[in-house]
Scaffold this motif. Structure first.
Motif, PDB file in Angstrom:
ATOM      1  N   UNK A 181       0.742  -1.112   0.134  1.00 18.54           N
ATOM      2  CA  UNK A 181       0.027  -0.242  -0.108  1.00 18.54           C
ATOM      3  C   UNK A 181       0.813   1.123  -0.117  1.00 18.54           C
ATOM      4  N   UNK A 182       2.050   1.165  -0.039  1.00 10.64           N
ATOM      5  CA  UNK A 182       3.062   2.316   0.028  1.00 10.64           C
ATOM      6  C   UNK A 182       3.189   2.803  -1.308  1.00 10.64           C
ATOM      7  N   UNK A 183       2.563   2.120  -2.356  1.00 12.55           N
ATOM      8  CA  UNK A 183       2.539   2.544  -3.551  1.00 12.55           C
ATOM      9  C   UNK A 183       1.286   3.819  -3.628  1.00 12.55           C
ATOM     10  N   UNK A 184       0.573   3.613  -2.828  1.00 11.94           N
ATOM     11  CA  UNK A 184      -0.623   4.760  -2.883  1.00 11.94           C
ATOM     12  C   UNK A 184      -0.191   6.148  -2.640  1.00 11.94           C
ATOM     13  N   UNK A 185       1.008   6.118  -1.813  1.00  7.73           N
ATOM     14  CA  UNK A 185       1.231   7.423  -1.175  1.00  7.73           C
ATOM     15  C   UNK A 185       2.252   8.317  -1.775  1.00  7.73           C
ATOM     16  N   UNK A 186       2.293   9.660  -1.493  1.00  6.59           N
ATOM     17  CA  UNK A 186       3.208  10.446  -2.261  1.00  6.59           C
ATOM     18  C   UNK A 186       4.659  10.541  -1.323  1.00  6.59           C
ATOM     19  N   UNK A 187       4.452  10.220   0.127  1.00  3.24           N
ATOM     20  CA  UNK A 187       5.475  10.176   1.096  1.00  3.24           C
ATOM     21  C   UNK A 187       5.409   8.978   1.729  1.00  3.24           C
ATOM     22  N   UNK A 188       6.271   8.231   1.918  1.00  3.53           N
ATOM     23  CA  UNK A 188       6.590   6.689   2.586  1.00  3.53           C
ATOM     24  C   UNK A 188       7.568   6.919   3.696  1.00  3.53           C
TER      25      UNK A 188
ATOM     26  N   UNK B 205      12.399  -2.854   3.819  1.00  2.00           N
ATOM     27  CA  UNK B 205      12.890  -3.430   2.146  1.00  2.00           C
ATOM     28  C   UNK B 205      11.478  -3.341   1.242  1.00  2.00           C
ATOM     29  N   UNK B 206      10.494  -4.070   2.157  1.00  2.00           N
ATOM     30  CA  UNK B 206       9.116  -3.958   1.257  1.00  2.00           C
ATOM     31  C   UNK B 206       8.508  -2.823   1.127  1.00  2.00           C
ATOM     32  N   UNK B 207       8.243  -1.758   1.806  1.00  2.00           N
ATOM     33  CA  UNK B 207       7.738  -0.620   1.830  1.00  2.00           C
ATOM     34  C   UNK B 207       8.398   0.381   0.717  1.00  2.00           C
ATOM     35  N   UNK B 208       9.876   0.363   0.615  1.00  4.29           N
ATOM     36  CA  UNK B 208      10.572   0.942   0.000  1.00  4.29           C
ATOM     37  C   UNK B 208      10.807   0.709  -1.340  1.00  4.29           C
ATOM     38  N   UNK B 209      10.593  -0.674  -1.801  1.00  4.18           N
ATOM     39  CA  UNK B 209      10.355  -1.226  -2.906  1.00  4.18           C
ATOM     40  C   UNK B 209       8.952  -0.889  -3.620  1.00  4.18           C
ATOM     41  N   UNK B 210       8.060  -0.992  -2.723  1.00 10.83           N
ATOM     42  CA  UNK B 210       6.676  -0.742  -3.406  1.00 10.83           C
ATOM     43  C   UNK B 210       6.489   0.730  -3.514  1.00 10.83           C
ATOM     44  N   UNK B 211       7.249   1.480  -3.089  1.00 18.41           N
ATOM     45  CA  UNK B 211       7.012   3.001  -3.050  1.00 18.41           C
ATOM     46  C   UNK B 211       7.148   3.268  -4.737  1.00 18.41           C
ATOM     47  N   UNK B 212       6.261   4.456  -4.940  1.00 19.18           N
ATOM     48  CA  UNK B 212       6.696   4.898  -6.448  1.00 19.18           C
ATOM     49  C   UNK B 212       8.004   5.743  -6.718  1.00 19.18           C
ATOM     50  N   UNK B 213       8.556   5.815  -7.397  1.00 20.78           N
ATOM     51  CA  UNK B 213       9.992   6.316  -7.843  1.00 20.78           C
ATOM     52  C   UNK B 213       9.635   7.893  -7.606  1.00 20.78           C
ATOM     53  N   UNK B 214       8.516   8.543  -7.763  1.00 19.30           N
ATOM     54  CA  UNK B 214       8.472   9.921  -7.370  1.00 19.30           C
ATOM     55  C   UNK B 214       8.090  10.178  -6.062  1.00 19.30           C
ATOM     56  N   UNK B 215       7.917   9.227  -5.287  1.00 20.31           N
ATOM     57  CA  UNK B 215       7.353   9.362  -3.913  1.00 20.31           C
ATOM     58  C   UNK B 215       8.632   9.641  -3.119  1.00 20.31           C
ATOM     59  N   UNK B 216       8.554  10.455  -1.982  1.00 21.88           N
ATOM     60  CA  UNK B 216       9.542  10.843  -1.090  1.00 21.88           C
ATOM     61  C   UNK B 216       9.599   9.607   0.060  1.00 21.88           C
ATOM     62  N   UNK B 217      10.934   9.249   0.078  1.00 23.21           N
ATOM     63  CA  UNK B 217      11.040   7.869   0.946  1.00 23.21           C
ATOM     64  C   UNK B 217      11.985   8.411   2.132  1.00 23.21           C
ATOM     65  N   UNK B 218      11.417   7.979   3.285  1.00 23.69           N
ATOM     66  CA  UNK B 218      12.143   8.557   4.497  1.00 23.69           C
ATOM     67  C   UNK B 218      12.473   7.501   5.386  1.00 23.69           C
TER      68      UNK B 218
END
Length: 362
Positions: free
Chosen positions: A76-83, A98-111
């Motif tokens: 569900x991290x793929x649905x967010x702008x900020x993960x 590993x799982x949430x950052x892999x799921x995050x969209x490339x444009x999302x902010x990863x923190x």
């Protein structure tokens, strides 16, 4: 903007010291227009010891403490702008990161948001293959709950692109002055769970002080102390719900903050208890750590003890009038400079500037 926040627990402070930090900061961000979903595992009996209902300002998803359930919420991290993945979730932290950052969209902010940076950094030291350490270069930002320049420099040396402390603060809607409660009457109160890197300091600053002041009463709250030897003038009351924290803070003549060993050594790491006590208008005595004066002024807004002897001396000389004056000044200071609304302004600015940087780089 949508935030997916993976943390220990928003609903329960049971064996979860980060709860009030999450609540205050995320509510203030929600007030600034962020849509937040908080993901927490059902572990450590936290769901059986909830102290708030699911709030209107944040969606809360409670998932089973199993790997399949973890993977289900991670996508569900793929649905967010900020993960955001916080430290100390308590179940498969490395896999969750590993799982949430892999799921995050490339444009999302990863923190990665570290709520115990000195301890995390001690764990990472000398382990270049640690999953978190290997992930740092791919994250946009590391935020920490404190630590100052020592933590910032250490994270950058380990590969973080950027590290910024976002300090604990006061949530005035939750922590504020209330009437005293006879259940918590004492000369000195301390509230904290029994943890390995705090226990020796609690002995030195609190329990030994009680043993040396037979004519003073001491109140101990928190989980895990039931079998700890203590003097007869120490009254142990076990876990204290967050709904009772204000009364616990204002009823004793003074309350004591004792930092965990790693945070005391690092400095610039005020615990949530510091702002909770100040927000209730309590007279706070804190153990010494570098950077105290950045938050409260020693001798005027907070009393500082370097050891148990200092605690005994302070209590011996402390009058009701002096204690009340310390509490009033502390309350004024934190309301003026150290609320979660202040922190949310800072975080909002960070989020927007980093989004701008990512867009410019594309």
């Amino acid at each position: 903007m949508k935030i997916a926040f993976y943390g220990s627990s928003l609903l329960s402070a049971y064996w979860n010291g980060a709860a009030t930090y999450y609540r205050g900061l995320l509510r203030s961000l929600a007030e600034r227009g962020y849509q937040i979903t908080f993901y927490e595992p059902d572990i450590y009996e936290r769901q059986q010891n909830r102290d708030i209902d699911p709030p209107a300002w944040c969606d809360v998803v409670v998932y089973e403490g199993t790997i399949p359930a973890l993977k289900d919420v991670a996508v569900e991290a793929a649905l967010a702008d900020i993960v955001i993945k916080a430290s100390g979730v308590g179940f498969e932290d490395d896999l969750l990161l590993e799982q949430v950052m892999t799921a995050a969209r490339p444009a999302a902010l990863k923190i990665f948001w570290d709520v115990d940076a000195p301890a995390t950094l001690a764990e990472l030291k000398g382990l270049p293959e640690h999953p978190l350490r290997k992930a740092l270069a791919d994250l946009d930002l590391v935020l920490t709950y404190g630590g100052g320049d020592p933590v910032v420099q250490a994270y950058r040396a380990m590969g973080a692109v950027e590290c910024i402390p976002i300090y604990n603060a006061l949530d005035p809607q939750t922590h504020h002055p209330v009437a005293p409660d006879c259940r918590f009457k004492a000369d000195l109160g301390f509230l904290g769970n029994r943890l390995p890197d705090r226990e020796a300091r609690v002995e030195a600053f609190f329990l030994d002080s009680a043993a040396g002041l037979n004519n003073r009463s001491f109140l101990l709250g928190g989980s895990g102390w039931h079998d700890k030897p203590m003097a007869p003038n120490v009254h142990y009351i076990g876990h204290v719900s967050t709904r009772d924290h204000n009364a616990f803070n204002v009823t004793p003549k003074a309350v004591l903050n004792i930092s965990r060993e790693s945070m005391a050594q690092n400095g610039f790491s005020p615990a949530t208890r510091v702002f909770e006590a100040a927000g209730a208008g309590a007279c706070l005595i804190t153990d010494y750590w570098e950077g105290i004066d950045r938050f409260l002024k020693p001798d005027e807004e907070v009393l500082v003890a370097r050891d148990g002897g200092d605690v005994r001396d302070i209590l011996t000389d402390l009058t009701d009038e002096h204690a009340a004056a310390i509490g009033r000044r502390a309350l004024q200071r934190v309301l003026a400079e150290h609320t979660y609304q202040h922190r949310a302004v800072e975080v909002d600015r960070l989020f927007r500037s980093h989004f701008g940087s990512k867009e410019a780089a594309e």
